[in-house]
Design a protein around this motif. Structure first.
Motif, PDB file in Angstrom:
ATOM      1  N   ILE A   1       0.923  -1.126   0.141  1.00 53.63           N
ATOM      2  CA  ILE A   1      -0.024   0.040  -0.140  1.00 53.63           C
ATOM      3  C   ILE A   1       1.028   1.213   0.048  1.00 53.63           C
ATOM      4  O   ILE A   1       1.777   1.503   0.702  1.00 53.63           O
ATOM      5  CB  ILE A   1      -0.798   0.025   1.193  1.00 53.63           C
ATOM      6  N   THR A   2       0.535   2.117  -0.790  1.00 52.63           N
ATOM      7  CA  THR A   2       1.348   3.600  -0.869  1.00 52.63           C
ATOM      8  C   THR A   2       0.502   4.524  -0.522  1.00 52.63           C
ATOM      9  O   THR A   2       1.230   5.893  -0.197  1.00 52.63           O
ATOM     10  CB  THR A   2       1.822   3.781  -2.352  1.00 52.63           C
ATOM     11  N   LEU A   3      -1.136   4.464  -0.366  1.00 52.30           N
ATOM     12  CA  LEU A   3      -1.769   5.581   0.130  1.00 52.30           C
ATOM     13  C   LEU A   3      -3.059   5.126   0.758  1.00 52.30           C
ATOM     14  O   LEU A   3      -3.475   4.015   0.272  1.00 52.30           O
ATOM     15  CB  LEU A   3      -2.493   6.297  -1.368  1.00 52.30           C
ATOM     16  N   LEU A   4      -3.228   5.535   2.042  1.00 50.64           N
ATOM     17  CA  LEU A   4      -4.317   5.391   2.819  1.00 50.64           C
ATOM     18  C   LEU A   4      -5.258   6.639   2.905  1.00 50.64           C
ATOM     19  O   LEU A   4      -4.742   7.673   3.223  1.00 50.64           O
ATOM     20  CB  LEU A   4      -3.992   5.017   4.306  1.00 50.64           C
ATOM     21  N   ILE A   5      -6.533   6.242   2.311  1.00 52.96           N
ATOM     22  CA  ILE A   5      -7.540   6.953   2.447  1.00 52.96           C
ATOM     23  C   ILE A   5      -8.628   6.615   3.716  1.00 52.96           C
ATOM     24  O   ILE A   5      -9.386   5.749   3.434  1.00 52.96           O
ATOM     25  CB  ILE A   5      -8.337   7.229   1.302  1.00 52.96           C
ATOM     26  N   ASN A   6      -8.469   7.298   4.713  1.00 51.31           N
ATOM     27  CA  ASN A   6      -9.189   7.330   5.958  1.00 51.31           C
ATOM     28  C   ASN A   6     -10.783   7.910   5.784  1.00 51.31           C
ATOM     29  O   ASN A   6     -10.614   9.186   6.178  1.00 51.31           O
ATOM     30  CB  ASN A   6      -8.199   7.863   7.177  1.00 51.31           C
ATOM     31  N   ASN A   7     -11.594   7.252   5.369  1.00 50.91           N
ATOM     32  CA  ASN A   7     -12.747   8.115   5.018  1.00 50.91           C
ATOM     33  C   ASN A   7     -13.937   7.479   5.791  1.00 50.91           C
ATOM     34  O   ASN A   7     -14.656   8.282   6.061  1.00 50.91           O
ATOM     35  CB  ASN A   7     -13.201   7.673   3.452  1.00 50.91           C
ATOM     36  N   ALA A   8     -14.011   6.244   6.104  1.00 54.58           N
ATOM     37  CA  ALA A   8     -15.110   5.555   6.938  1.00 54.58           C
ATOM     38  C   ALA A   8     -15.369   6.589   8.169  1.00 54.58           C
ATOM     39  O   ALA A   8     -14.737   7.071   8.937  1.00 54.58           O
ATOM     40  CB  ALA A   8     -15.029   4.579   7.343  1.00 54.58           C
ATOM     41  N   GLY A   9     -16.807   6.921   8.192  1.00 53.45           N
ATOM     42  CA  GLY A   9     -17.298   7.559   9.384  1.00 53.45           C
ATOM     43  C   GLY A   9     -18.683   7.680   9.553  1.00 53.45           C
ATOM     44  O   GLY A   9     -19.588   7.268   8.676  1.00 53.45           O
ATOM     45  N   LYS A  10     -19.184   8.132  10.737  1.00 53.75           N
ATOM     46  CA  LYS A  10     -20.601   8.399  10.776  1.00 53.75           C
ATOM     47  C   LYS A  10     -20.992   9.634  11.810  1.00 53.75           C
ATOM     48  O   LYS A  10     -20.067  10.197  12.308  1.00 53.75           O
ATOM     49  CB  LYS A  10     -21.233   6.944  11.437  1.00 53.75           C
ATOM     50  N   SER A  11     -22.440   9.810  11.770  1.00 58.50           N
ATOM     51  CA  SER A  11     -22.623  10.960  12.421  1.00 58.50           C
ATOM     52  C   SER A  11     -23.703  10.372  13.272  1.00 58.50           C
ATOM     53  O   SER A  11     -23.949   9.048  13.274  1.00 58.50           O
ATOM     54  CB  SER A  11     -23.303  12.099  11.438  1.00 58.50           C
ATOM     55  N   LEU A  12     -24.419  11.338  14.267  1.00 57.00           N
ATOM     56  CA  LEU A  12     -25.498  10.530  15.225  1.00 57.00           C
ATOM     57  C   LEU A  12     -26.727  11.048  15.047  1.00 57.00           C
ATOM     58  O   LEU A  12     -26.814  12.218  14.305  1.00 57.00           O
ATOM     59  CB  LEU A  12     -24.975  11.178  16.688  1.00 57.00           C
ATOM     60  N   ASN A  13     -27.628  10.530  15.353  1.00 57.56           N
ATOM     61  CA  ASN A  13     -29.105  10.804  15.087  1.00 57.56           C
ATOM     62  C   ASN A  13     -29.523  11.574  16.526  1.00 57.56           C
ATOM     63  O   ASN A  13     -29.817  10.987  17.418  1.00 57.56           O
ATOM     64  CB  ASN A  13     -30.179   9.867  15.020  1.00 57.56           C
ATOM     65  N   GLY A  14     -29.356  12.873  16.433  1.00 58.46           N
ATOM     66  CA  GLY A  14     -29.730  13.604  17.720  1.00 58.46           C
ATOM     67  C   GLY A  14     -28.411  13.994  18.463  1.00 58.46           C
ATOM     68  O   GLY A  14     -27.229  13.761  17.805  1.00 58.46           O
ATOM     69  N   SER A  15     -28.358  14.470  19.576  1.00 59.22           N
ATOM     70  CA  SER A  15     -27.374  15.274  20.388  1.00 59.22           C
ATOM     71  C   SER A  15     -26.651  14.155  21.420  1.00 59.22           C
ATOM     72  O   SER A  15     -27.418  12.907  21.550  1.00 59.22           O
ATOM     73  CB  SER A  15     -27.561  16.403  20.912  1.00 59.22           C
ATOM     74  N   VAL A  16     -26.076  14.510  22.596  1.00 59.15           N
ATOM     75  CA  VAL A  16     -25.518  13.827  23.601  1.00 59.15           C
ATOM     76  C   VAL A  16     -26.845  13.452  24.336  1.00 59.15           C
ATOM     77  O   VAL A  16     -26.805  12.509  25.254  1.00 59.15           O
ATOM     78  CB  VAL A  16     -24.637  14.593  24.419  1.00 59.15           C
ATOM     79  N   LEU A  17     -28.132  14.298  24.275  1.00 59.22           N
ATOM     80  CA  LEU A  17     -29.097  13.983  25.187  1.00 59.22           C
ATOM     81  C   LEU A  17     -29.996  12.766  24.670  1.00 59.22           C
ATOM     82  O   LEU A  17     -30.764  12.184  25.363  1.00 59.22           O
ATOM     83  CB  LEU A  17     -30.104  15.431  25.053  1.00 59.22           C
TER      84      LEU A  17
END
Length: 268
Positions: free
Chosen positions: A82-98
């Motif tokens: 491997i010569t290049l890593l694309i760290n793309n995976a991610g998620k958001s939340l439905n709502g806040s800390v509450l």
């Protein structure tokens, strides 16, 4: 700057930003390792790109909230091609800390912080040993705007910004290029997955994902350490950086700052 070549590992590669990176990098001649949960979508993408570009494409089923799947990708990076890593995976939340509990908070932290950190660390060790390689971390402009939305998602992206800047400072002289990309609102499936309607935003507020990736790759070619595709005035970012760096000499001292001193000199 000469472009790297070889093989790119892309996380979150089944759709959105990751899928467009796969398309663009294949057209640049990179072989690909695609990692995500949705194998069927990756297979469809891989079949198209093999036919259109002729590159080699490997698919790895990976849920990066699972330790074992992160370890699988670490091992793949450690194999050395491997010569290049694309760290793309991610998620958001439905709502806040509450509205979210321990399970949801653990999941977003695992995916947005732990997994990309472990993969970046694994890649960096290999790249330093070879004297070349590149890591792209996909963060968010919310790293710079903690007051907007919930602080959990923006906090994870601020972590990636911090990590990327530190790694860039430490590894540039060793031949490793680190880029952190800060998208604004971008038309991807992350909105629907977190219970939000991207079309509720004004039309000029949301960037198309192809435009986002093309701009990020231009920043990559320029070897920018930080790329903010929607920011019109680069001077604003430069000023922020300069102001932050100016704090440095005053952030750690033996004496308490006078404004916090517990005694006040009485007037004569």
């Amino acid at each position: 700057m000469p472009q790297l070549s070889g093989t790119a590992l892309i996380t979150g590669a089944s759709s959105g930003i990751g899928a467009v990176y796969a398309d663009r990098l294949a057209r640049r001649g990179y072989d690909l390792v695609l990692a995500a949960r949705d194998v069927a979508r990756m297979e469809t993408l891989a079949e198209r790109l093999r036919g259109e570009t002729g590159v080699k494409i490997e698919i790895i089923a990976a849920d990066l909230t699972r330790d074992a799947d992160v370890a699988t990708l670490e091992a793949r990076l450690e194999s050395g091609d491997i010569t290049l890593l694309i760290n793309n995976a991610g998620k958001s939340l439905n709502g806040s800390v509450l509205e979210n509990g321990p399970e949801e908070i653990n999941a977003i932290t695992a995916l947005n912080v732990t997994a990309p950190t472990r993969l970046a660390a694994a890649a960096a060790k290999v790249f330093v040993a070879k004297g070349e390689g590149a890591i792209v971390n996909i963060a968010s402009v919310l790293a710079l705007a903690p007051e907007m939305f919930d602080g959990i998602y923006s906090g994870t992206k601020a972590f990636l910004l911090n990590l990327s800047q530190a790694m860039s400072a430490q590894l540039a002289a060793k031949g490793v290029y680190i880029q952190v990309v800060l998208p604004g609102a971008t038309r991807t499936e992350i909105w629907a997955r977190s219970g939000k309607d991207v079309d509720a935003f004004p039309p000029d507020f949301v960037m198309e994902v192809e435009d986002l990736v093309d701009a990020a790759l231009l920043g990559f070619d320029r070897r920018e350490p930080v790329t903010i595709p929607p920011l019109p005035d680069e001077g604003q970012w430069t000023a922020l950086q300069e102001a932050r760096l100016a704090l440095g000499p005053n952030l750690s001292k033996r004496a308490v700052a006078q404004r916090y001193a517990s005694t006040v000199t009485e007037a004569a």
